[in-house]
Design a protein around this motif. Structure first.
Motif, mmCIF file in Angstrom:
data_model
loop_
_atom_site.group_PDB
_atom_site.id
_atom_site.type_symbol
_atom_site.label_atom_id
_atom_site.label_comp_id
_atom_site.label_asym_id
_atom_site.label_seq_id
_atom_site.Cartn_x
_atom_site.Cartn_y
_atom_site.Cartn_z
ATOM 1 N N THR A 137 31.861 17.753 -9.161
ATOM 2 C CA THR A 137 32.305 17.785 -7.760
ATOM 3 C C THR A 137 33.676 18.457 -7.673
ATOM 4 O OG1 THR A 137 31.093 15.762 -7.201
ATOM 5 C CG2 THR A 137 32.920 16.383 -5.755
ATOM 6 N N THR A 139 36.576 19.615 -4.733
ATOM 7 C CA THR A 139 36.997 19.530 -3.334
ATOM 8 C C THR A 139 37.745 20.792 -2.916
ATOM 9 O OG1 THR A 139 38.957 18.286 -4.048
ATOM 10 C CG2 THR A 139 37.118 17.020 -3.169
ATOM 11 N N LYS A 184 32.787 19.785 -2.092
ATOM 12 C CA LYS A 184 33.081 18.772 -1.071
ATOM 13 C C LYS A 184 34.233 19.247 -0.189
ATOM 14 C CE LYS A 184 34.188 13.841 -0.622
ATOM 15 N NZ LYS A 184 34.500 12.591 -1.392
ATOM 16 N N VAL A 186 37.055 18.697 2.493
ATOM 17 C CA VAL A 186 37.909 17.621 3.007
ATOM 18 C C VAL A 186 39.097 18.223 3.743
ATOM 19 C CG1 VAL A 186 37.262 16.063 1.115
ATOM 20 C CG2 VAL A 186 39.322 17.475 0.903
ATOM 21 N N GLN A 190 44.085 16.078 2.119
ATOM 22 C CA GLN A 190 43.420 15.138 1.217
ATOM 23 C C GLN A 190 43.045 15.748 -0.128
ATOM 24 O OE1 GLN A 190 43.099 11.847 2.094
ATOM 25 N NE2 GLN A 190 44.292 12.530 3.863
ATOM 26 N N THR A 191 43.209 17.051 -0.278
ATOM 27 C CA THR A 191 42.776 17.695 -1.521
ATOM 28 C C THR A 191 43.554 17.180 -2.732
ATOM 29 O OG1 THR A 191 44.245 19.544 -0.964
ATOM 30 C CG2 THR A 191 41.897 19.812 -0.473
ATOM 31 N N ARG A 193 45.113 14.293 -2.994
ATOM 32 C CA ARG A 193 44.765 12.886 -3.202
ATOM 33 C C ARG A 193 43.397 12.719 -3.846
ATOM 34 N NH1 ARG A 193 46.573 10.330 2.685
ATOM 35 N NH2 ARG A 193 48.770 11.020 2.604
ATOM 36 N N SER A 194 42.536 13.700 -3.625
ATOM 37 C CA SER A 194 41.181 13.600 -4.177
ATOM 38 C C SER A 194 41.117 13.902 -5.662
ATOM 39 C CB SER A 194 40.244 14.567 -3.428
ATOM 40 O OG SER A 194 40.492 15.914 -3.818
ATOM 41 N N SER A 197 39.785 11.534 -8.479
ATOM 42 C CA SER A 197 38.426 11.012 -8.349
ATOM 43 C C SER A 197 37.338 12.079 -8.406
ATOM 44 C CB SER A 197 38.294 10.222 -7.043
ATOM 45 O OG SER A 197 38.569 11.050 -5.930
ATOM 46 N N VAL A 198 37.725 13.360 -8.531
ATOM 47 C CA VAL A 198 36.735 14.430 -8.631
ATOM 48 C C VAL A 198 36.974 15.210 -9.911
ATOM 49 C CG1 VAL A 198 36.450 14.621 -6.127
ATOM 50 C CG2 VAL A 198 38.176 16.034 -7.287
ATOM 51 N N ALA A 201 39.811 20.295 -8.018
ATOM 52 C CA ALA A 201 40.147 20.456 -6.607
ATOM 53 C C ALA A 201 40.934 21.747 -6.403
ATOM 54 C CB ALA A 201 40.956 19.256 -6.112
#
Length: 281
Positions: A137, A139, A184, A186, A190-191, A193-194, A197-198, A201
């Motif tokens: 995944t 982002t 994904k 967003v 938020q990139t 912050r993501s 968890s991915v 990014a």
């Protein structure tokens, strides 16, 4: 000659002398003070230091007072300039501004270049693009300009292929995705912050800075060639203000050696003074 006439002539002579002295010794000849309010999006302390330098240069060199107003997202600053709520904004690339103008009757224009931030693909789980696993995944920002830019970065990195001729590519324009990556979308804020968890990014430089993303997590970086010109950040103003002296002076105050040094001090290789680079020509 009547006394009243002599008195009138004498008075006029005095007025002329006073006015001439006013123009000669700095009255109307001196640059009049002007204040401009500049909109910034979620500025970090580093951004504030740069703008403090701009303010100093503007005041010392052009007798221009610069104030700043903060916004929390990318949706408001252009509206605020168009509505006359603020005078200038400094947060967007030329490409972002072009897309805004297409959707909003071409209301704004650039009065000068500021910085360029080569877009980067980051990961805390792998250290090379080739290590990104099948089904991973990634982002990217969901606004039109930055989504297209992010997808182009993924294409340059060899992860996907896009349909040719698309100025604003979306995930629907991906024609080849050999690793079956999950892209994904967003909000840009938020990139960063993501990232934990991915798998990876694509993060705008400003958000990478505010999110304190270390450059060591960079997997791939945008090249500074002619294709990067649309991604130069600009000072955006209402079209009818473009040639006004105060706005031109603001651009000059930004494009000084003092501001260049401050940008380099605060951001190093993450964010670069665009007007000093060959792509800025």
């Amino acid at each position: 000659m009547k006394k009243s006439v002599k008195y009138l002539i004498g008075t006029l002579v005095v007025i002329i002398i006073v006015v001439a002295g006013y123009f000669s010794f700095g009255g109307a000849g001196k640059k009049q003070s002007k204040t401009l309010t500049v909109g910034l999006v979620a500025p970090t302390n580093k951004d504030t230091q740069i703008w403090n330098t701009v303010k100093k240069q503007a005041k010392e060199k052009y007798n221009l007072t610069v104030k700043t107003k903060e916004f929390t997202d990318w949706n408001q600053p252009n509206k605020s300039v168009a509505n006359g709520e603020i005078d200038v904004n400094s947060f967007q690339t030329q490409d972002f501004l072009n897309q805004y103008n297409k959707a909003n009757s071409n209301k704004l224009t650039s009065v000068g270049q500021t910085v360029i931030t080569p877009l980067r693909l980051y990961s805390k789980k792998v250290t090379k693009v080739s290590e990104i696993k099948n089904g991973a995944t990634i982002t990217i920002s969901n606004d039109a300009a930055n989504e297209a830019r992010g997808l182009k970065l993924l294409q340059s990195a060899g992860l996907v292929k896009l349909a040719p001729g698309k100025s604003l590519a979306t995930v629907k324009d991906i024609t080849s995705n050999p690793k079956n990556l999950k892209i994904k979308e967003v909000d840009g804020s938020q990139t960063a912050r993501s990232l934990p968890s991915v798998d990876a990014a694509v993060i705008n430089g400003g958000f990478a800075s505010s999110g304190k993303i270390n450059l060591k997590y960079t997997l791939f970086k945008e090249k500074l060639d002619k294709n990067a010109k649309p991604y130069i950040n600009v000072l955006a103003v209402a079209k009818n203000n473009k040639n006004k002296q105060a706005y031109r002076d603001l651009a000059k105050a930004y494009q000084t050696s003092a501001v260049k040094k401050q940008i380099q001090k605060e951001f190093g290789p993450l964010i670069l003074p665009a007007w000093t680079l060959k792509i800025a020509d």
